[in-house]
Design a protein around this motif. Structure first.
Motif, PDB file in Angstrom:
ATOM      1  N   ASN A   1      24.401  -8.928 -57.132  1.00 15.23           N
ATOM      2  CA  ASN A   1      24.875 -10.015 -57.990  1.00 15.23           C
ATOM      3  C   ASN A   1      26.369 -10.283 -57.809  1.00 15.23           C
TER       4      ASN A   1
ATOM      5  N   LYS B   1      27.080 -18.399 -68.473  1.00 16.69           N
ATOM      6  CA  LYS B   1      26.566 -17.333 -67.606  1.00 16.69           C
ATOM      7  C   LYS B   1      25.683 -16.375 -68.402  1.00 16.69           C
TER       8      LYS B   1
ATOM      9  N   GLN C   1      22.351 -18.027 -69.054  1.00 14.41           N
ATOM     10  CA  GLN C   1      21.531 -18.095 -67.840  1.00 14.41           C
ATOM     11  C   GLN C   1      20.970 -16.727 -67.456  1.00 14.41           C
ATOM     12  N   ASP C   2      21.780 -15.680 -67.634  1.00 12.66           N
ATOM     13  CA  ASP C   2      21.288 -14.326 -67.371  1.00 12.66           C
ATOM     14  C   ASP C   2      20.182 -13.943 -68.364  1.00 12.66           C
TER      15      ASP C   2
ATOM     16  N   LYS D   1      16.491 -14.953 -67.624  1.00  9.93           N
ATOM     17  CA  LYS D   1      15.707 -14.165 -66.659  1.00  9.93           C
ATOM     18  C   LYS D   1      14.761 -13.200 -67.361  1.00  9.93           C
TER      19      LYS D   1
END
Length: 793
Positions: free
Chosen positions: A123, A146, A149-150, A153
């Motif tokens: 990453n 961020k 968005q993480d 997952k």
């Protein structure tokens, strides 16, 4: 009558205290005999082979090595030097020791550490490559886009959105006299710690749905526990509350822990009334959340550890530096108890399964971190009058020869951990000594050489040979940095910069809004026989409008493109005239039939529908007239601006027509997005594109601005729809529930509140991504985007 969970809280604390005393006695014996010095000198002889190098072949090239505090540059250097994996391995190993209480030399633990290191390495390499194309203003390691968005997952979007909203609320509620950024940082750190614990305890064969459910739960439980730090610990340590308020508040918390039920707050008067009411409500909700997720087998342990943690804090809080008679046990026992209990609580709130040796390792390990933190915070603690082993020794060491030197005990703990807890394991030695030297290096940078020497002169005189060795490592040792420390620095810097940027944003908005309001009203010309239309226009303009569009244009024109303020002022007036006209039409009985706008009756309510219609038309033409007054630009540029502006009004009319046609109908999401783009997004686009036209920017930048405006505008509209359901009418300046009353299709009516919030954050991330590729000089647009999704009106 309340159920008593802890039948004998005094005995609970006494039992933990006896355990701490036994540990302290073991440390004290090694401290007195100085056995730790010989052990650590031997350990350092092994350790230094990997960290102290000949000056002929330095490990760090002065030209290439980056300062560790510059996170991105440092990671880039580590990748180039081939040191990233080693750096990450010790960092992850440390977290497994500190937060998870793991024995890191076990094969299964090593396997898990290696897997995490490999994922992190991939990453970081990917992120480093991506940053080459991004604007330096916006790319940060710690950023909500961020993080969101993480979280996607692992299906944690809902909990992350919830957490973001909660953190924003905490930041607003924290009063002067308390550190807002530190409160947020602690909360985020604790949430992350609880999340890590949950990840490591989860079976590998869980379904994605069950995994997502447990991770979302962990985020909320982490926040619930973390909230105790700013709202109990930090609050009681501060001077925000009076002594009477502190005592009363402490009694409420103590009663809650003992009985398992939060008592009523009761009447609270004075300047802190509203603050305390909100804080206590949040704490009660957090406590209820933890209770709801408790399993019967861990319930009692949670209350025991919570009481030990709270009471040990209270014991320390009541101490005063004016008292010269505290014993060594008085000083160190509460430190041992609170440092271990704070981490033992995490497993109990998660109802985690039994982990052999966890409690023991955490109990021995906690004081190591606490003594390191207390040394770092010594001058701040002295200033506030807090009693810690360091502040007390600093004040009384010349007159109390019996006092234990906390810095010497710190090294005693380190030796005990390496040899008694981790059985002289090579990796444990490497990680613990790295951390110790790194902490001293950071302390030296933080306080400066002069203060650092003063600290060491007082605290490191227990063994001159050992101290000389340690200080040589502080000066010469390399490759001792940790990823979590860099992330911590980045987080603190980002939170502080964000706070400064928010303040700057607020100042700019207020100042520009004042300028615009001053020049906005339309002058009554003598040749106009009937002044009603102008009166009506000025009535609409005098409302408490945000003036967002002209403010955005001012910032872009003046701050980004260096255009003269006076030259672009006609454009600012033009934008507000167009926007106000659109609101007048929007409120008409034939359209939304609104009665309140900007906290006052709508124009057609004060005059009549015909006057409102004519006023709206009048103001659109007045907007065009203002644009023709842009004298400092070429005719081609002004003509292009007017053409774009006219196209914008046309699109906004189409959007409003789409809105009207949608009433009573169930729109698809695509239809709603298109309507929103035309009705709202295009207005924001104009506020960005119009100054860009005047500045003659290239098409690539123009497209980037349009992309940002599109997604920011939709995010803004979704927030509007959410506020119509969840908002405060007093803050909004208009009634809530109008969309439902008008049977309007909104993002909330189509998606529901939860999915609408997810959609809003999707567009936030897309807008943020567009910003990262724009050559901007200021963070204003990022703050504007944050305002769009965090606002309460």
């Amino acid at each position: 009558m309340n159920e008593v969970i802890l039948k004998n809280p005094e005995q609970t604390y006494k039992s933990a205290e006896n355990q701490a005393k036994a540990y302290f006695q073991t440390l004290f014996e090694q401290y007195q005999e100085k056995t730790f010095v010989k052990k650590l000198i031997h350990d350092f002889q092994i350790w230094k082979k990997n960290h102290v190098f000949s000056p002929i072949v330095p490990f760090f090239s002065k030209k290439e090595a980056a300062a560790p505090k510059n996170h991105k540059q440092y990671v880039k250097w580590l990748i180039k030097a081939g040191q990233l994996e080693r750096y990450l391995h010790r960092s992850v190993s440390y977290i497994f020791m500190r937060d998870l209480g793991k024995n890191i030399n076990e094969p299964e633990t090593q396997k898990r550490i290696n897997a995490i290191v490999n994922e992190l390495r991939k990453n970081l390499i990917k992120e480093t490559e991506q940053t080459k194309q991004m604007s330096h203003i916006y790319h940060k390691t710690f950023d909500w886009a961020k993080i969101y968005q993480d979280a996607k997952k692992d299906g944690m979007e809902v909990a992350i959105i919830w957490l973001i909203e909660k953190l924003q609320h905490v930041a607003k509620l924290i009063p002067d006299g308390m550190d807002r950024e530190e409160a947020q940082r602690k909360l985020i750190k604790i949430v992350a710690g609880v999340l890590i614990q949950e990840r490591e305890d989860m079976p590998t064969d869980l379904s994605p749905e069950e995994r997502s459910k447990r991770l979302n739960r962990a985020i909320k439980l982490g926040y619930a526990y973390g909230l105790t730090y700013p709202y109990i610990d930090d609050l009681l340590d501060s001077n925000v509350l009076s002594e009477v308020e502190q005592s009363r508040f402490s009694d409420l918390i103590r009663t809650t822990i003992i009985t398992g039920k939060a008592p009523e707050l009761g009447e609270w008067s004075g300047k802190n009334k509203s603050f305390i009411e909100q804080v206590y409500t949040e704490l009660c909700n957090a406590f209820e959340l933890i209770q709801q997720n408790q399993r019967s087998e861990t319930k009692e342990k949670f209350y025991e550890q919570a009481y030990i943690f709270f009471h040990s804090q209270e014991v320390d809080r009541k101490k005063t530096l004016a008292n010269p008679n505290y014993s060594n046990e008085d000083l160190f026992i509460p430190v041992i108890l609170k440092s271990s209990a704070s981490r033992l609580i995490v497993r109990t709130i998660l109802s985690a399964p039994e982990d052999k040796g966890f409690d023991k390792r955490i109990f021995y390990y906690g004081v190591y971190n606490q003594l390191a933190d207390d040394l770092t915070d010594m001058f701040k603690d002295l200033e506030s009058g807090a009693v810690t082993p360091y502040t007390y020794y600093y004040k009384y060491h010349k007159v109390r020869s019996d006092l234990i030197n906390p810095f010497a005990l710190y090294w005693t703990v380190i030796a005990y951990l390496i040899h008694n807890v981790y059985q002289s394991d090579d990796l444990a030695r490497e990680v613990i000594l790295n951390r110790a030297i790194n902490s001293l290096k950071r302390l030296k940078v933080r306080v400066g050489n002069k203060k650092y020497k003063e600290i060491m002169r007082i605290f490191s005189n227990f063994d001159l040979q050992f101290n000389k060795l340690i200080q040589s490592f502080v000066d010469k040792a390399q490759d001792v940095d940790f990823y979590d420390k860099l992330l911590r620095d980045q987080m603190i810097a980002t939170l502080k910069n964000e706070e400064l940027a928010r303040e700057d944003f607020s100042k700019i908005v207020k100042a520009v809004r004042k300028k615009i309001n001053f020049a906005l009203l339309i002058e009554k010309k003598n040749e106009i026989p009937n002044k009603t239309i102008i009166d009506a226009a000025n009535y609409s303009l005098e409302g408490d409008g945000k003036r967002l569009r002209p403010i955005i244009t001012w910032v872009m024109a003046v701050k980004e493109y260096a255009l003269h303020e006076e030259a672009i002022f006609p454009l600012l007036k033009s934008l507000e005239y167009m926007h106000t006209a659109s609101l007048i039409f929007d409120d008409l009985p034939a359209q939304d039939n609104a009665t309140i706008r900007r906290g006052r009756p709508t124009l057609h309510e004060v005059y009549n529908t015909a006057i409102a219609e004519l006023t709206g038309l009048f103001m659109t033409q007045k907007a065009v007239e203002e644009q023709t007054n842009l004298k400092n630009f070429t005719s081609d540029v002004v003509l292009r601006l007017i053409q774009y502006s006219s196209e914008t009004i046309q699109k906004m009319c189409v959007g409003q027509a789409m809105d009207l046609n949608a009433k009573g109908k169930h729109l698809t999401l695509d239809e709603l997005n298109k309507m929103c783009l035309y009705k709202t997004g295009i207005g924001f686009e104009a506020s960005l594109v119009l100054p860009a036209i005047l500045a003659c920017v290239d098409e690539k930048e123009m497209d980037g601005l349009k992309q940002f405006a599109k997604h920011a505008g939709i995010a803004f509209q979704i927030k509007d729809d959410l506020l119509d359901v969840e908002g405060n009418q007093h803050l909004l300046g208009k009634p809530i529930g109008q969309d439902e009353g008008n049977k309007s299709s909104t993002f909330v009516s189509i998606l529901g509140v939860e999915e609408a919030k997810k959609m809003m954050w999707e567009h936030y991330c897309l807008a943020d991504e567009a910003l990262q590729h724009l050559p901007l000089k200021t963070p204003f647009l990022k703050q504007l985007l944050n305002y769009f999704v965090h606002r309460d009106h």
